[in-house]
Design a protein around this motif. Structure first.
Motif, PDB file in Angstrom:
ATOM      1  N   UNK A 104      10.806  -3.670  -8.713  1.00  0.00           N
ATOM      2  CA  UNK A 104      10.646  -2.230  -8.506  1.00  0.00           C
ATOM      3  C   UNK A 104      10.339  -1.947  -7.039  1.00  0.00           C
ATOM      4  N   UNK A 105      11.077  -1.039  -6.447  1.00  0.00           N
ATOM      5  CA  UNK A 105      10.953  -0.787  -5.009  1.00  0.00           C
ATOM      6  C   UNK A 105      10.025   0.381  -4.676  1.00  0.00           C
ATOM      7  N   UNK A 106       9.529   1.060  -5.699  1.00  0.00           N
ATOM      8  CA  UNK A 106       8.600   2.152  -5.448  1.00  0.00           C
ATOM      9  C   UNK A 106       7.157   1.674  -5.407  1.00  0.00           C
ATOM     10  N   UNK A 107       6.232   2.607  -5.560  1.00  0.00           N
ATOM     11  CA  UNK A 107       4.810   2.272  -5.590  1.00  0.00           C
ATOM     12  C   UNK A 107       4.400   1.918  -7.014  1.00  0.00           C
ATOM     13  N   UNK A 108       3.507   0.959  -7.157  1.00  0.00           N
ATOM     14  CA  UNK A 108       2.984   0.655  -8.491  1.00  0.00           C
ATOM     15  C   UNK A 108       1.483   0.383  -8.402  1.00  0.00           C
ATOM     16  N   UNK A 109       0.763   0.872  -9.409  1.00  0.00           N
ATOM     17  CA  UNK A 109      -0.692   0.777  -9.433  1.00  0.00           C
ATOM     18  C   UNK A 109      -1.161   0.456 -10.842  1.00  0.00           C
ATOM     19  N   UNK A 110      -2.305  -0.218 -10.940  1.00  0.00           N
ATOM     20  CA  UNK A 110      -2.992  -0.381 -12.220  1.00  0.00           C
ATOM     21  C   UNK A 110      -4.285   0.411 -12.136  1.00  0.00           C
TER      22      UNK A 110
END
Length: 539
Positions: free
Chosen positions: A156-162
């Motif tokens: 995934x090239x976007x932003x990712x957060x937990x």
């Protein structure tokens, strides 16, 4: 490497670790707390997602062991937000001058019981070796994040957060397409705030949950003063209530009221806010008829609030209320009336994989700029097992709790073959079914009393007996089986983790008040159910 010698090593600098450090230091022991973060706070250090709040009324969400400490602090809101809770824990650390005995930015990689020396050897990621008589886990029940093993996450090239490992700086969602995976407590709290900024928010939901309105509000000076004046009453609730907190209750089964009376009472609870849906009728977790009344009330509320009929029906939970965590939120159901909010049921349209530009589902791809994983935690045992803890003959704790044997502890405090190892709010204790500071104070006080006994009686080691573990596991299961909890797969049983086999019930559901009496009786009986070995026998 040269070992650093201590009487006790405590892991974690949240509520549990801070209080344990204070108690043992007061006893004159040389203690070191090891903490992975660069500051105190535990879960509240990491969980900085939008809307993060405690779900106990804040006047109960603090220590009560010190009246002076209690009266020096004033909460600003009914339900304290993460920054305020973190501020409180820093206040405690400063008031009690705890920081000199905490080592930050350090992970415990391995802890091994040395049978020759009868001491614990703790190895860290900083290449240090600590040696101590007592090894105490204060890592908590909800601190190891869980991201399901979706194919393609790294692509995934976007932003990712937990939600459980949120950045310290504000995340800007303005104009972005956001996918949120999961709708447990963190997702419910975060989504309404994210939806205010995002161009589009899509919730990928596996299981709909019961969400009560928090009705959060600022506390006036008069309300703050009243809470301070009720110190004795609040402390008493830590000892004498099932959840360690006073909750509204009718004291009767729903079946003892007419349908109109039920509706009026539940409307009052809904408008008042908070978790009282789980306490209004004391038999809600054991009586299917009572449970059906409360469960249907919430489903009816969803239908009232959510304008789109199919969306409302998709949000209907179909399990017994309280058998998964009852969630409190703010404007969660109202959020689905916004034009920029979408709902996808993963039961109807499951995730196939994560791709470069979004999430591929069975019936198409949702393109997005941001993915928020609100997928919860490897709860109850995850944070403990992340440390490679080895007892007698090098037996890994993970191995002892696997192989179909299930979790085995005595009182949720101690494990056979792991001498002088204590767990604060460990599995098979009341833990997450209570106000956590209440359970933490009870556990720390018991461990402190136990260590006092060991030191005064020249006892080298203490550990649970195998038979005690079996009996305690059976007792936990027997009590749970009298309730509605076993009917539901939940993170209470580890069933939120993909591929995880459901074991016995890993929470004592008999109430903190009853649990406290059991633990105190064990101590009064000179630690019946434990094996104690005197130091002189070993010399």
């Amino acid at each position: 490497m040269e070992a650093k010698q201590f009487d006790a090593i405590v892991v974690g600098a949240g509520f549990a670790g801070l209080y344990m450090l204070h108690k043992l230091r007061e006893r004159g022991l040389n203690v070191r707390v090891i903490e992975a973060a660069d500051g105190v706070g535990g879960t509240w250090y990491w969980s900085r997602y939008p809307g993060a709040r405690c779900d106990s009324d804040s006047i109960y969400y603090n220590f009560t062991f010190s009246e002076d400490l209690y009266k020096k602090w004033r909460w600003k809101e009914r339900y304290a937000a993460q920054p305020e809770i973190l501020e409180y824990l820093n206040f405690v650390a400063d008031e009690l001058e705890l920081r000199p005995d905490i080592q930050f930015e350090t992970y415990v990689k391995k802890a091994t019981f040395n049978e020759d020396t009868k001491l614990w050897e703790i190895e860290t990621d900083t290449d240090e070796l600590f040696v101590a008589k007592y090894f105490i886990s204060g890592v908590g029940c909800l601190s190891t994040t869980n991201i399901p093993p979706f194919e393609g996450v790294e692509s995934f090239k976007g932003e990712k957060y937990h939600t459980g490992r949120w950045p310290h700086e504000k995340v800007d969602f303005t104009g972005k397409r956001v996918v949120v995976i999961g709708n447990g407590s963190s997702g419910v709290q975060a989504m309404p705030l994210i939806a205010k900024e995002a161009k589009e928010l899509t919730l990928l939901m596996r299981t709909p949950h019961y969400v009560a309105e928090a009705r959060n509000h600022p506390l006036t000076k008069e309300q703050q003063d009243e809470a301070i004046s009720k110190y004795d009453e609040i402390r008493d609730s830590f000892f004498t209530t099932p959840g360690g907190i006073r909750m509204f209750t009718t004291g009767k089964s729903a079946t003892e009221f007419t349908p109109q009376e039920q509706k009026e009472t539940l409307e009052y609870v809904w408008k008042t806010g908070g978790l009282a849906l789980g306490s209004v009728y004391p038999d809600v977790s054991v009586n299917k008829d009572t449970n059906a009344v409360v469960s249907q009330f919430v489903r009816d509320k969803i239908d009232e609030i959510v304008k789109n009929e199919s969306t409302a029906k998709a949000l209907h939970p179909n399990y017994y209320i309280t058998t998964k965590r009852l969630i409190i939120g703010t404007n969660y159901y109202e959020m689905f009336n916004q034009d920029n909010v979408n709902l996808v049921s993963l039961k109807d349209n499951p995730i196939v994989r994560i791709v470069e530009n979004g999430v591929e589902l069975q019936n198409g791809t949702i393109e997005c700029d941001v993915i928020v994983f609100a997928t919860g935690y490897d709860s109850m045992t995850g944070s403990i097992l992340r440390m490679d803890i080895r007892g007698r003959e090098g037996q890994p704790l993970k191995e002892k709790w696997e192989d179909g044997k299930g979790v085995k502890t005595y009182l949720g405090l101690s494990v056979q073959n792991f001498p002088n190892f204590f767990m604060i709010t460990g599995p098979q204790s009341p833990s997450v079914l209570t106000n956590m500071p209440s359970s933490i104070e009870q556990h720390v006080d018991w461990i402190d009393r136990c260590i006092e006994y060991l030191e005064e009686n020249n006892i080298q080691t203490i550990e649970a007996q195998e038979e005690s573990e079996k009996e305690w596991a059976k007792q936990c299961d027997d009590i749970a089986n009298q309730t509605l909890f076993p009917y539901t797969n939940s993170w209470y049983t580890g069933a939120n983790l993909d591929g995880t086999k459901r074991s016995g019930f890993v929470i004592f559901v008999g109430g903190l008040d009853n649990y406290r009496k059991i633990c105190d009786q064990v101590a009064d009986d000179n630690y019946n159910g434990f094996t104690l070995t005197r130091a002189e026998v070993l010399n």
